[in-house]
Design an enzyme around this catalytic site. Structure first.
Site, PDB file in Angstrom:
ATOM      1  N   ARG A  99       5.583  -0.624  -2.390  1.00 44.00           N
ATOM      2  CA  ARG A  99       6.915  -0.587  -3.007  1.00 44.00           C
ATOM      3  C   ARG A  99       6.848  -0.899  -4.497  1.00 44.00           C
ATOM      4  O   ARG A  99       7.609  -0.335  -5.289  1.00 44.00           O
ATOM      5  CB  ARG A  99       7.881  -1.547  -2.303  1.00 44.00           C
ATOM      6  CG  ARG A  99       8.216  -1.141  -0.893  1.00 44.00           C
ATOM      7  CD  ARG A  99       8.985   0.181  -0.862  1.00 44.00           C
ATOM      8  NE  ARG A  99       9.259   0.568   0.500  1.00 44.00           N
ATOM      9  CZ  ARG A  99       8.875   1.714   1.057  1.00 44.00           C
ATOM     10  NH1 ARG A  99       8.223   2.598   0.360  1.00 44.00           N
ATOM     11  NH2 ARG A  99       9.173   1.985   2.300  1.00 44.00           N
ATOM     12  N   GLU A 102       5.670   2.239  -5.959  1.00 44.41           N
ATOM     13  CA  GLU A 102       6.784   3.183  -5.928  1.00 44.41           C
ATOM     14  C   GLU A 102       7.775   2.896  -7.061  1.00 44.41           C
ATOM     15  O   GLU A 102       8.244   3.817  -7.736  1.00 44.41           O
ATOM     16  CB  GLU A 102       7.499   3.092  -4.581  1.00 44.41           C
ATOM     17  CG  GLU A 102       8.673   4.039  -4.444  1.00 44.41           C
ATOM     18  CD  GLU A 102       9.391   3.869  -3.120  1.00 44.41           C
ATOM     19  OE1 GLU A 102       9.788   4.902  -2.547  1.00 44.41           O
ATOM     20  OE2 GLU A 102       9.579   2.717  -2.681  1.00 44.41           O
ATOM     21  N   SER A 125       0.743  -3.879 -23.572  1.00 45.78           N
ATOM     22  CA  SER A 125      -0.573  -4.349 -23.172  1.00 45.78           C
ATOM     23  C   SER A 125      -0.519  -5.017 -21.810  1.00 45.78           C
ATOM     24  O   SER A 125       0.394  -5.782 -21.505  1.00 45.78           O
ATOM     25  CB  SER A 125      -1.109  -5.349 -24.197  1.00 45.78           C
ATOM     26  OG  SER A 125      -2.316  -5.919 -23.730  1.00 45.78           O
TER      27      SER A 125
END
Length: 157
Positions: A99, A102, A125
């Site tokens: 997740r 995602e 960074s």
């Protein structure tokens, strides 16, 4: 310190095996990741990542963790090593990790566009980086708040 033949011919404990020993000791002693970080005086997310093998620890930190958890010098030695960073591909199937991936997949392009709009041509960074996690109460169910705080690095041509 003198080094004997066993110390020079015995392989250093791999970071994943050290992580398994650390996690087992932590669970059996009913310690949280946050409590270990508190004892070390380090950030919980960084400490947890280091103990899971993603960052090297100083000799003092590694020795302190090993002593705290009752683990041997071989674990401390492993904690001092530079890691091969990244996630085991098998872990990518874990629902939480999936997740998070995602979320970055869906919102990554928008975040990139907003970073460029606000800062110019460059990147955030992940080396000069801080991360934090908080729990925020909500009537519809508690919320997970993850803060990614990276230094902006502009592209110099």
């Amino acid at each position: 310190m003198s080094i004997n033949a066993t110390q020079t011919t015995t392989p250093i404990l791999p970071k994943d095996q050290a992580a398994a020993l650390i996690n087992s000791a932590r669970i059996r002693q009913e310690m949280t990741w946050a409590s270990i970080a508190d004892r070390l005086g380090t950030a919980p997310v960084w400490t947890t990542a280091a103990l899971l093998g993603q960052h090297p620890m100083s000799a003092e930190q590694a020795d302190a963790v090993s002593a705290l958890l009752g683990l041997g010098s071989e674990v401390a030695e492993s904690l001092r090593l530079q890691p091969s960073r990244g996630t085991d591909p098998a872990l990518m199937a874990d629902p939480t990790i999936y997740r998070l991936t995602e979320a970055v997949s869906v919102y990554g392009p928008a975040l990139k566009a907003l970073i460029h709009e606000e800062f110019g041509d460059g990147i955030m960074s992940a080396i000069n980086f801080h991360v934090d996690i908080q729990r925020r109460p909500d009537p519809d169910g508690d919320r997970v708040v993850i803060t990614l705080d990276g230094k902006f690095l502009d592209y110099c041509w």
